[in-house]
Write a protein that holds these residues in place. Structure first.
Motif: not given
Length: 272
Positions: A38, A43-44, A82-83, A85
């Motif tokens: 992240t 991002r995750i 995070a985008s 999420a």
């Protein structure tokens, strides 16, 4: 209660009886570096996401074994920033049936303050002119200046141990240079914070978080869940000793997990 942070997921199961303190029935901790991707890529990643889902399935089984009827599950900066999420939250809900709340920075500060106020009721720190509460997590540091037992200034800042470590990935193999760069970076951010929060007026520093609990156990023999008092000079000496060790050496010397070894030095440098 479940807390999904940037470097670990924690759960506490407690029995609540009106008029009595909570009785802890069970606790669980799983080290998952959710914040690594992240904070570096926004991002995750699929690996950390799967690890969280696996841990959450185990937590749900524990909840069922204890007959849990009420819960709160929260996520902080590693999910908040995070985008993807929403995808993460949906997968947790489908896999476990648990709903996660992504809390904002002000709610993080409020929860930390309430916990300290209740836990340290009657302690001299809450009667001092000023005391400083600091909790260094994986993604951020929560800093509150108290006047007596009331918050005067508070904020959440980009001083998390995982975030700081990710910024120095190109120098991961050079301990001395990494510590020098960490110290410089932390110093710059702390000087910016000090323009808004008069931290030097504090007579006490109330430090929370797993890394500081580890330091307290090493220096004062503190028990898990107990309040330990650590003098300033021994703490500074301990930081100087630990910062010279690489992550493998920390694991060998103190029996830390790989995740804890990665976060220890950045976190202690922030507290210092």
């Amino acid at each position: 209660m479940i807390d999904i942070g940037a470097s670990a997921i924690r759960m506490v199961v407690a029995e609540l009886t009106p008029g009595r303190p909570p009785v802890v029935l069970d606790e669980a901790l799983r080290g998952v570096s959710l914040g690594k991707e992240t904070f570096s890529g926004g991002r995750i990643g699929s690996g950390p996401m799967d690890a969280v889902l696996h841990a959450m399935e185990g937590f749900k089984r524990l909840m069922d074994e204890h007959g849990v009827t009420r819960y709160r599950a929260v996520a902080t900066s590693a999910v908040r920033e995070a985008s993807n999420a929403d995808t993460f939250l949906d997968r947790v809900k489908v896999k476990t049936g648990l709903r996660l709340d992504v809390i904002d920075a002000s709610e993080e500060s409020r929860l930390v303050y309430v916990a300290v106020r209740d836990r340290l009721s009657g302690h001299p720190a809450l009667a001092a002119r000023h005391a400083l509460i600091v909790e260094v997590g994986g993604g951020s540091a929560d800093i509150t200046l108290l006047a007596g037992d009331r918050p005067k200034y508070s904020g959440v800042y980009a001083l998390g141990s995982v975030r700081l470590r990710q910024a120095l990935r190109p120098w991961a193999g050079d301990v001395e240079r990494r510590v020098r760069l960490l110290t410089r970076n932390i110093g710059n951010i702390v000087r910016d914070i000090a323009r808004d929060v008069p931290m030097r007026s504090a007579e006490f520093m109330i430090a929370l978080g797993g890394d500081m609990r580890f330091a307290a156990r090493e220096l004062a023999g503190g028990r898990e869940g107990a309040v330990s008092e650590v003098p300033r000079d021994p703490f500074l000496q301990f930081c100087a000793q630990v910062e010279r060790l690489g992550e493998e050496a920390l694991t060998d010397r103190y029996g830390l997990s790989s995740v804890d070894a990665e976060t220890l030095v950045p976190a202690l440098l922030v507290y210092r």
